[in-house]
Design a protein around this motif. Structure first.
Motif, PDB file in Angstrom:
ATOM      1  N   ILE A 213       0.837  -1.203   0.000  1.00  0.00           N
ATOM      2  CA  ILE A 213       0.000   0.000   0.000  1.00  0.00           C
ATOM      3  C   ILE A 213       0.869   1.250   0.000  1.00  0.00           C
ATOM      4  CG2 ILE A 213      -1.637   1.365   1.360  1.00  0.00           C
ATOM      5  CD1 ILE A 213      -2.855  -1.309   2.319  1.00  0.00           C
ATOM      6  N   LEU A 214       1.844   1.289   0.886  1.00  0.00           N
ATOM      7  CA  LEU A 214       2.670   2.484   1.007  1.00  0.00           C
ATOM      8  C   LEU A 214       3.542   2.675  -0.229  1.00  0.00           C
ATOM      9  CD1 LEU A 214       3.023   4.779   2.916  1.00  0.00           C
ATOM     10  CD2 LEU A 214       4.740   3.468   4.171  1.00  0.00           C
ATOM     11  N   SER A 215       4.014   1.593  -0.817  1.00  0.00           N
ATOM     12  CA  SER A 215       4.814   1.693  -2.035  1.00  0.00           C
ATOM     13  C   SER A 215       4.000   2.290  -3.174  1.00  0.00           C
ATOM     14  CB  SER A 215       5.345   0.315  -2.430  1.00  0.00           C
ATOM     15  OG  SER A 215       6.146   0.393  -3.587  1.00  0.00           O
ATOM     16  N   VAL A 216       2.771   1.835  -3.352  1.00  0.00           N
ATOM     17  CA  VAL A 216       1.907   2.390  -4.398  1.00  0.00           C
ATOM     18  C   VAL A 216       1.626   3.866  -4.130  1.00  0.00           C
ATOM     19  CG1 VAL A 216      -0.407   2.314  -5.405  1.00  0.00           C
ATOM     20  CG2 VAL A 216       0.847   0.190  -5.016  1.00  0.00           C
ATOM     21  N   LEU A 217       1.321   4.190  -2.890  1.00  0.00           N
ATOM     22  CA  LEU A 217       0.989   5.573  -2.553  1.00  0.00           C
ATOM     23  C   LEU A 217       2.193   6.502  -2.644  1.00  0.00           C
ATOM     24  CD1 LEU A 217      -1.487   5.126   0.443  1.00  0.00           C
ATOM     25  CD2 LEU A 217      -1.996   5.348  -1.992  1.00  0.00           C
ATOM     26  N   SER A 218       3.395   5.940  -2.679  1.00  0.00           N
ATOM     27  CA  SER A 218       4.594   6.770  -2.819  1.00  0.00           C
ATOM     28  C   SER A 218       4.684   7.420  -4.185  1.00  0.00           C
ATOM     29  CB  SER A 218       5.843   5.921  -2.593  1.00  0.00           C
ATOM     30  OG  SER A 218       6.144   5.115  -3.730  1.00  0.00           O
ATOM     31  N   SER A 219       3.939   6.912  -5.164  1.00  0.00           N
ATOM     32  CA  SER A 219       3.982   7.379  -6.545  1.00  0.00           C
ATOM     33  C   SER A 219       5.334   7.130  -7.194  1.00  0.00           C
ATOM     34  CB  SER A 219       3.618   8.868  -6.647  1.00  0.00           C
ATOM     35  OG  SER A 219       3.210   9.197  -7.949  1.00  0.00           O
ATOM     36  N   GLY A 220       6.182   6.346  -6.526  1.00  0.00           N
ATOM     37  CA  GLY A 220       7.476   5.961  -7.075  1.00  0.00           C
ATOM     38  C   GLY A 220       7.435   4.546  -7.611  1.00  0.00           C
ATOM     39  N   PRO A 221       8.593   3.919  -7.788  1.00  0.00           N
ATOM     40  CA  PRO A 221       8.612   2.536  -8.268  1.00  0.00           C
ATOM     41  C   PRO A 221       7.901   1.588  -7.302  1.00  0.00           C
ATOM     42  CG  PRO A 221      10.787   3.534  -8.467  1.00  0.00           C
ATOM     43  CD  PRO A 221       9.950   4.483  -7.660  1.00  0.00           C
ATOM     44  N   VAL A 222       7.337   0.531  -7.846  1.00  0.00           N
ATOM     45  CA  VAL A 222       6.755  -0.554  -7.062  1.00  0.00           C
ATOM     46  C   VAL A 222       7.421  -1.835  -7.548  1.00  0.00           C
ATOM     47  CG1 VAL A 222       4.664  -1.808  -6.432  1.00  0.00           C
ATOM     48  CG2 VAL A 222       4.558   0.668  -6.840  1.00  0.00           C
ATOM     49  N   GLY A 223       8.215  -2.444  -6.672  1.00  0.00           N
ATOM     50  CA  GLY A 223       8.936  -3.640  -7.084  1.00  0.00           C
ATOM     51  C   GLY A 223       9.102  -4.602  -5.932  1.00  0.00           C
ATOM     52  N   THR A 224       8.948  -5.888  -6.207  1.00  0.00           N
ATOM     53  CA  THR A 224       9.087  -6.921  -5.189  1.00  0.00           C
ATOM     54  C   THR A 224      10.193  -7.893  -5.591  1.00  0.00           C
ATOM     55  OG1 THR A 224       7.292  -8.154  -6.251  1.00  0.00           O
ATOM     56  CG2 THR A 224       6.711  -6.741  -4.396  1.00  0.00           C
ATOM     57  N   GLY A 225      10.566  -8.761  -4.652  1.00  0.00           N
ATOM     58  CA  GLY A 225      11.689  -9.663  -4.892  1.00  0.00           C
ATOM     59  C   GLY A 225      11.464 -11.057  -4.359  1.00  0.00           C
TER      60      GLY A 225
END
Length: 716
Positions: free
Chosen positions: A490-502
């Protein structure tokens, strides 16, 4: 216009005080006899005053305009004409810019200008840590960083360097001194050298940050990145950096490159879209020596084969290790079929680059070095170059802080060479001076604002440092996390920056990944990064243990949807929190909707909304205005940023109707929209159902034939 000699001898502040138009509410005055200058904000009732320590000469005043707007100015000299000061303050913005010029150059440290010794009392202090990731500090760091001073009523002043960011320095304690200059080690200045400082005063912390960032971005022609042109911002991506399952780790039965190729194939089979892949420091050859040139272990992962790729140390050669990529990076990228983002460290003293290029300390200011690096990456399908270890590079390359131009040559060379290859940059482990320096580079699209491996312990620092990234023109990157972690997602999306997982193959959560993006991988994001509320700054400065609240939004014509994220920074924090939707700029009636609990409440924007942080340690809300017809549109029920413009192209209130344009990815067949209606609800297309108890409705919308968009008209 020169002032006459009689005027100079009798000059008092009241004599020559010049005020801009009422909008900015700023007045500036100087005293020729004492050398004193002062800045007054009539809106805040604050005055800052300093002196050059001697009488002034050559005083003149004028008007002009620059990228920030029209201004009034006053200039004067001291030190027998060896120092010239100029103060500009603007008609339509509460901005002041100070400039000191050395017409004949100098061989002594630069005088501080401004150098305030009269400062409003009882102000809180905030700046950014002179260390990697520029963590927030509720004190004043004496380095190249913005200083924020504010009070309990949210009135605020921001003062920072406005030029020569890599060698600038804020000085003082914020109580008896606020000064701006350069590093004391710098004692050689050419003729005509100038250094500038910016000051902003406004009646809210948020507005002060906005005015500060807007003015600096205007001065440097800094644009926010085009998120459709940058794969890291446009698409969900896969990362292999520290915290990822394939960081210095792979399936040893098939090798590193084949592990990643297998992952791509597996994600395709699972219909999980990946728009790019990041390769961390494991892919190139390194030494056993750390950035301080201390010998370490001969391996990074003792369970994998030894080799120059499997080491912790500095860069030997920026080429793909043949053990991992027998046919080279370009061959791997073609098989993968995705653009790449690649990581780099510092240059080791044992690297052959010392014989090929100009190397200073553990970095190269040589444009030929950067040309070689970027041309290799371009030929290998790389779209973003990530320069890591920037704080260590600065500290272990003494010329960067002790000379005027070496640090500029390092960052200029990197940015210019990447731009020629149409590549973007990402900064990692950046001190605040690098954030400011990023104002110069429109291809610096992202900056890490969190330590390695994103998790709740890093949420507070991430949100506050995202303010610095955003105001200087880059989007914040939270770093890799696991897709099963909903709060991080949620916070990654709301950052408006990259969204990436590993995640390793088979360990991912497709459901959570698809909350961030469409089926084509395009991220459905808010308009701007999630940033702190004013109350967060005040609460943290008072050492209160209350939840932190941050918000962002999507604006469609006259309809703005807000997204609010609340969390506890410490286990012992109190759980109850409060906010008013009006604090987010909302008016009239508002629906506060929790998409996790599926609870909605209608409140007046001026009223206090209260809730409790649940066991998950965070709460997330969508806030939508209630239209005149009693409808609040809450967007795509399966997306975090529910009205983000990659899904909802527009929302328009027309009479009693809400007109909504919905976008589909080419492969998508159905979208489920949601909302709130005080009464029954009707749609021109799709199937609507409403719960009469909660007033929440759902609209199942099928993709139109031969079109990737549909127009929905909602009526009560």
């Amino acid at each position: 216009m020169k002032l006459n000699s009689f005027f100079l001898t009798c000059m008092l502040f009241t004599c020559i005080s010049l005020s801009a138009q009422q909008f900015s509410n700023i007045e500036v005055g100087v005293n020729s006899t004492s050398g004193q200058y002062k800045i007054t904000s009539n809106a805040l009732h604050w005055t800052f005053s300093g002196t050059v320590g001697e009488g002034l000469s050559d005083i003149s005043q004028g008007n002009g305009s620059d990228e920030v707007g029209s201004f009034k100015s006053i200039s004067f000299s001291w030190n027998k004409g060896q120092d010239i000061g100029r103060i500009r303050w603007y008609n339509a913005a509460p901005v002041v810019i100070f400039t000191i010029t050395l017409p004949e150059g100098s061989s002594a440290p630069l005088s501080s200008f401004p150098d305030f010794d009269v400062i409003p009392s009882d102000l809180y202090h905030f700046s950014y840590h002179n260390d990697h990731f520029a963590w927030p500090r509720f004190l004043l760091e004496q380095t190249s960083t913005p200083w924020l001073l504010y009070d309990k009523q949210n009135k605020a002043c921001i003062i920072s360097p406005a030029s020569h960011f890599m060698v600038a320095k804020m000085k003082g304690d914020g109580l008896h001194q606020i000064a701006s200059s350069l590093n004391a080690e710098i004692t050689s200045f050419p003729k005509g050298f100038s250094y500038s400082t910016i000051m902003v005063l406004d009646n809210s912390i948020h507005k002060s940050w906005n005015n500060w960032g807007t003015a600096l971005r205007s001065l440097y022609h800094r644009n926010f990145p085009d998120k459709d042109a940058d794969p890291l911002l446009k698409y969900y991506g896969y990362w292999t950096d520290n915290g990822a399952d394939y960081y210095y780790n792979y399936d040893t039965t098939i090798g590193y490159s084949n592990t990643l190729l297998k992952l791509k194939q597996y994600y395709q089979q699972q219909h999980i879209p990946i728009g790019y892949m990041q390769l961390d420091s494991w892919w190139y050859e390194k030494t056993d020596y750390g950035p301080n040139d201390k010998l370490g272990d001969d391996f990074k992962n003792k369970n994998l084969p030894r080799g120059p790729w499997n080491r912790y140390g500095g860069l030997m050669e920026y080429r793909a290790d043949p053990f991992l990529f027998p046919h080279g990076m370009a061959s791997f990228q073609r098989k993968l079929g995705l653009p790449l983002a690649t990581h780099n460290r510092w240059i080791d003293p044992r690297s052959p680059y010392h014989q090929q290029y100009n190397v200073s300390g553990i970095m190269s200011p040589d444009p030929l070095f950067w040309k070689d690096i970027m041309s290799y990456l371009k030929s290998s399908g790389v779209v973003c170059y990530e320069q890591d270890w920037l704080d260590f590079i600065y500290r272990n390359s003494p010329e960067m802080g002790a000379t005027l131009n070496v640090a500029d040559s390092f960052t200029d060379g990197m940015a210019n060479a990447a731009a020629k290859e149409k590549m973007n940059l990402q900064y990692c482990m950046a001190m605040p001076r690098y954030f400011l320096q990023g104002l110069k580079y429109n291809n610096l699209t992202t900056i890490r604002t969190s330590d390695d491996r994103f998790n709740p312990e890093k949420w507070m620092k991430f949100i506050f440092t995202s303010q610095l990234a955003y105001e200087t023109g880059a989007m914040p990157w939270c770093d890799v996390f696991k897709s099963t972690e909903l709060g991080n997602m949620i916070l990654s999306v709301l950052s408006s920056g990259p969204v990436g997982t590993g995640d390793a193959i088979g360990k991912e959560s497709k459901h959570n990944i698809m909350l961030s993006c469409r089926e084509d991988g395009q991220i459905v994001r808010p308009d701007v990064p999630i940033l702190p509320l004013d109350q967060d700054f005040i609460m943290m400065a008072n050492h209160k243990h209350s939840p932190i609240l941050a918000y962002t939004y999507t604006k469609h014509q006259s309809v703005t949807t807000n997204y609010l994220f609340a969390f506890c920074n410490h286990a012992e924090d109190e759980k109850i929190f409060h906010f008013r939707p009006a604090e987010l700029g909302m008016k009239n009636e508002v629906i506060v909707y929790n998409p996790i609990s599926k609870e909605a409440k209608e409140v007046d924007a001026k009223d206090l909304f209260s809730d409790k942080i649940p066991e998950s340690n965070y709460a997330y809300y969508i806030l939508a205005p209630v239209s005149s017809s009693g409808i609040a549109f809450l967007g795509d029920e399966n997306k975090i940023a529910a009205t983000g413009k990659k899904r909802i192209a527009s929302i328009e209130e027309v009479g009693s109707q809400l007109k909504i344009k919905v976008l589909f990815a080419p492969s998508e067949q159905q979208v489920i929209l949601q909302g709130y209606s005080r009464s029954s609800i009707h749609s021109n297309i799709g199937k609507v159902t409403i719960d009469p108890a909660t007033h929440l409705f759902s609209l199942k919308l099928s993709k139109p034939n031969n079109s990737n968009q549909a127009e929905v008209i909602l009526n009560p």
